[in-house]
Write a protein that holds these residues in place. Sequence first.
Motif, PDB file in Angstrom:
ATOM      1  N   ASP A 242       0.739  -1.243   0.167  1.00 11.42           N
ATOM      2  CA  ASP A 242       0.144  -0.031  -0.039  1.00 11.42           C
ATOM      3  C   ASP A 242       1.016   1.248  -0.001  1.00 11.42           C
ATOM      4  N   ARG A 243       0.802   1.936  -1.058  1.00 11.05           N
ATOM      5  CA  ARG A 243       1.763   3.350  -1.340  1.00 11.05           C
ATOM      6  C   ARG A 243       3.216   2.967  -1.195  1.00 11.05           C
ATOM      7  N   GLY A 244       3.451   1.589  -1.576  1.00 10.44           N
ATOM      8  CA  GLY A 244       5.117   1.341  -1.535  1.00 10.44           C
ATOM      9  C   GLY A 244       5.320   0.503  -0.240  1.00 10.44           C
ATOM     10  N   GLY A 245       4.689   0.373   0.814  1.00 10.39           N
ATOM     11  CA  GLY A 245       4.951  -0.390   1.923  1.00 10.39           C
ATOM     12  C   GLY A 245       4.599  -1.615   1.901  1.00 10.39           C
ATOM     13  N   ILE A 246       5.312  -2.753   2.204  1.00 10.13           N
ATOM     14  CA  ILE A 246       4.586  -3.934   2.635  1.00 10.13           C
ATOM     15  C   ILE A 246       3.669  -3.986   3.749  1.00 10.13           C
ATOM     16  N   VAL A 247       2.427  -4.799   3.338  1.00  3.95           N
ATOM     17  CA  VAL A 247       1.370  -4.405   4.396  1.00  3.95           C
ATOM     18  C   VAL A 247       1.215  -5.976   5.082  1.00  3.95           C
ATOM     19  N   ASP A 248       1.357  -6.944   3.988  1.00  2.00           N
ATOM     20  CA  ASP A 248       1.489  -8.332   4.110  1.00  2.00           C
ATOM     21  C   ASP A 248       2.082  -9.096   3.375  1.00  2.00           C
ATOM     22  N   GLU A 249       2.485 -10.390   3.804  1.00  2.00           N
ATOM     23  CA  GLU A 249       3.250 -11.365   3.082  1.00  2.00           C
ATOM     24  C   GLU A 249       2.828 -12.598   3.393  1.00  2.00           C
ATOM     25  N   TYR A 250       2.835 -13.529   2.250  1.00  2.00           N
ATOM     26  CA  TYR A 250       2.410 -14.915   2.394  1.00  2.00           C
ATOM     27  C   TYR A 250       3.504 -16.112   1.584  1.00  2.00           C
ATOM     28  N   LEU A 251       3.802 -16.872   2.193  1.00  2.00           N
ATOM     29  CA  LEU A 251       4.499 -18.062   1.530  1.00  2.00           C
ATOM     30  C   LEU A 251       4.083 -19.274   1.749  1.00  2.00           C
ATOM     31  N   SER A 252       3.542 -20.129   1.139  1.00  2.00           N
ATOM     32  CA  SER A 252       2.726 -21.366   1.600  1.00  2.00           C
ATOM     33  C   SER A 252       3.539 -22.493   2.332  1.00  2.00           C
ATOM     34  N   ALA A 270      -0.550 -15.279   5.644  1.00  2.00           N
ATOM     35  CA  ALA A 270      -1.556 -14.165   5.228  1.00  2.00           C
ATOM     36  C   ALA A 270      -2.287 -13.897   6.416  1.00  2.00           C
ATOM     37  N   ASN A 271      -2.472 -12.437   6.378  1.00  2.00           N
ATOM     38  CA  ASN A 271      -3.297 -11.683   7.381  1.00  2.00           C
ATOM     39  C   ASN A 271      -4.690 -11.576   6.709  1.00  2.00           C
ATOM     40  N   PRO A 272      -5.652 -12.191   7.211  1.00  2.00           N
ATOM     41  CA  PRO A 272      -7.159 -12.392   6.565  1.00  2.00           C
ATOM     42  C   PRO A 272      -7.508 -10.907   6.895  1.00  2.00           C
ATOM     43  N   THR A 273      -7.283 -10.229   7.875  1.00  2.00           N
ATOM     44  CA  THR A 273      -7.952  -8.706   8.199  1.00  2.00           C
ATOM     45  C   THR A 273      -7.661  -7.686   7.307  1.00  2.00           C
ATOM     46  N   VAL A 274      -6.062  -7.852   7.082  1.00  2.44           N
ATOM     47  CA  VAL A 274      -5.431  -6.716   6.173  1.00  2.44           C
ATOM     48  C   VAL A 274      -5.877  -7.377   4.823  1.00  2.44           C
ATOM     49  N   THR A 279      -8.843  -5.554  -0.173  1.00  3.57           N
ATOM     50  CA  THR A 279      -9.362  -6.406  -1.363  1.00  3.57           C
ATOM     51  C   THR A 279     -10.805  -6.537  -1.466  1.00  3.57           C
ATOM     52  N   GLY A 280     -11.300  -6.533  -0.246  1.00  2.00           N
ATOM     53  CA  GLY A 280     -12.916  -6.650   0.175  1.00  2.00           C
ATOM     54  C   GLY A 280     -12.956  -8.135   0.033  1.00  2.00           C
ATOM     55  N   ALA A 281     -11.966  -9.237   0.222  1.00  2.00           N
ATOM     56  CA  ALA A 281     -12.280 -10.417   0.319  1.00  2.00           C
ATOM     57  C   ALA A 281     -12.845 -10.849   1.764  1.00  2.00           C
ATOM     58  N   ASP A 282     -13.542 -12.016   1.722  1.00  2.73           N
ATOM     59  CA  ASP A 282     -13.756 -12.580   2.904  1.00  2.73           C
ATOM     60  C   ASP A 282     -12.785 -12.925   3.723  1.00  2.73           C
ATOM     61  N   PRO A 283     -12.693 -12.628   5.053  1.00  4.70           N
ATOM     62  CA  PRO A 283     -11.664 -13.114   5.836  1.00  4.70           C
ATOM     63  C   PRO A 283     -11.736 -14.465   6.056  1.00  4.70           C
ATOM     64  N   ALA A 284     -12.511 -15.263   6.335  1.00  7.09           N
ATOM     65  CA  ALA A 284     -12.755 -16.381   6.727  1.00  7.09           C
ATOM     66  C   ALA A 284     -12.505 -17.301   5.185  1.00  7.09           C
ATOM     67  N   ALA A 285     -12.655 -16.901   4.297  1.00  9.60           N
ATOM     68  CA  ALA A 285     -12.243 -17.597   2.817  1.00  9.60           C
ATOM     69  C   ALA A 285     -10.844 -17.381   2.676  1.00  9.60           C
ATOM     70  N   VAL A 286     -10.424 -16.491   3.164  1.00  8.13           N
ATOM     71  CA  VAL A 286      -8.659 -16.082   2.959  1.00  8.13           C
ATOM     72  C   VAL A 286      -8.229 -17.055   4.109  1.00  8.13           C
ATOM     73  N   ARG A 287      -8.544 -17.102   5.107  1.00  7.67           N
ATOM     74  CA  ARG A 287      -8.003 -18.184   6.148  1.00  7.67           C
ATOM     75  C   ARG A 287      -8.077 -19.368   5.804  1.00  7.67           C
ATOM     76  N   VAL A 312     -10.180 -15.762  -4.179  1.00 10.44           N
ATOM     77  CA  VAL A 312     -10.652 -15.428  -3.205  1.00 10.44           C
ATOM     78  C   VAL A 312     -10.383 -13.945  -2.919  1.00 10.44           C
ATOM     79  N   LEU A 313      -9.138 -13.412  -3.542  1.00 10.06           N
ATOM     80  CA  LEU A 313      -8.712 -12.015  -3.512  1.00 10.06           C
ATOM     81  C   LEU A 313      -9.425 -11.028  -4.728  1.00 10.06           C
ATOM     82  N   GLY A 314     -10.114 -11.951  -5.308  1.00 11.93           N
ATOM     83  CA  GLY A 314     -10.761 -11.234  -6.603  1.00 11.93           C
ATOM     84  C   GLY A 314      -9.898 -11.054  -7.666  1.00 11.93           C
ATOM     85  N   LEU A 315      -8.922 -11.501  -7.904  1.00 13.14           N
ATOM     86  CA  LEU A 315      -7.923 -11.391  -8.827  1.00 13.14           C
ATOM     87  C   LEU A 315      -8.008 -12.163  -9.999  1.00 13.14           C
ATOM     88  N   GLU A 316      -8.005 -11.628 -11.163  1.00 13.52           N
ATOM     89  CA  GLU A 316      -8.111 -12.402 -12.523  1.00 13.52           C
ATOM     90  C   GLU A 316      -6.726 -12.484 -13.199  1.00 13.52           C
TER      91      GLU A 316
END
Length: 326
Positions: A242-252, A270-274, A279-287, A312-316
Motif C-alpha cells: 500500500d503506497r509502496g510499503g509492504i503490509v502483508d506477506e505469504y509463502l505457502s 497471510a493476514n485475513p484482516t489486512v 481487497t474486500g475478500a471475506d476473511p474466513a475465505a482467506v483463512r 478469494v482476493l478477486g484477482l483475475e
Amino acid sequence: MSVRRATEADLPAVEELWRAFAREVPEPGHVDLDEAKELGEIRELVALGQGFVAEQDGSLVGFALGRVTGRRVGRLTDVFVVPGARRQGIAASLVASVVDALAAQGAEYLDLEVMSGNANARVVYQRWGFREDMVTLVAPIDELRRRLAPGRHSESFASIHVQTDDLGAVERAVAQFAPRVGSKGSRVEGPRNGWIAVYDDAADDDPNVLLRFARELSDRMGLIVIALALEVDQVVRMIALDRGGIVDEYLSVPEFYGALPPGDVIGLAANPTVLARLTGADPAAVRDVARTAPTPAELPPPQELLAAFAAVLGLEGATHGYDASG
C-alpha cells in the motif's frame, strides 16, 4: 518418579512403550518399518547399559536409548514418555541419563533424528540445545523422473495486480521501470474486476525483481498492489503493498528456502484482516485458502492453491506469467 538403567526384566514393558511411540508418531510413508530389527536394537542397547527407564507408581512411563556412533559422537536413538506423564520433566531426566552414559564413553556431541512435522518434539529439542545441522530430503522416484525429464523445467511465474482502472497510467509506469530491472518483455492487461495485471519476464524469474517491481508501481502510483507468484512449481508467494510499503506477506511453505526465526515464519502467514481491507475478500475465505505447511506435499497442488488464493482476493489472470506470444 525415578529414572534408572533398564534391565532385561524391563524389556517387555519397554517394547510396549516403543510400540506406543510408533503408533503416535508413524514413520514416513517412504520408510518400511522393521519391528523385529527395532526391538533387536532395544535389546542390544539395554544389554550394553545404554537404555534408561522412568518409573512412576510402580509402572514404566518412559524410556530413552542411546549409542556411540563415532569417536566423539553419540546418538539419542529413542525417547518416549506416555501422554499422561508428560510435562513433568521426565523426558529431560531420561535424556540426561543417556548423555551421562555416552559422555562416559568419550562422546562430546549428541545427535538425533526427528520428523520435520513433529513440531512439539522439535521445540523441546531446541530448548535443550539441539540445533539443525543436516537436513534429509526425500522425493518419490516417479516425481523425480517427471521433473528431471529432458526439456522439463521447474515452472516459475508471477503477476502484479494494481488496484486501478487507469490502464494508461499503469502502462506508463511499467514502461519507465521495466528497463531498470533488465526486463526483456512486459505486458499490461485489464482492467478486470477493478485491477490491472502486469506481467514481466524478469519478475517471473526472480522474486527480488517481483518485489522491486511491485513496490515501484505501488509507490509511484500511490496505490494498493498485490503480487502473486508460483515459485519452482512448489510454493505460492503473495506480497501486498500500500503506497509502496509492504503490509502483508505469504509463502505457502515459509521455510522452503531455509530455516527462519519463529517470528518470521508467523509473518509469512497471510493476514485475513489486512487482505480483507485491501481487497474486500471475506476473511474466513482467506483463512481457509491461505494455509501454510512445513512441506509442499502437505498442501494442495501449488497451481491449485494459487488459483484459489487469487479467486478469494478477486484477482483475475494470476495463473500465468509473461508470455512473449501474448
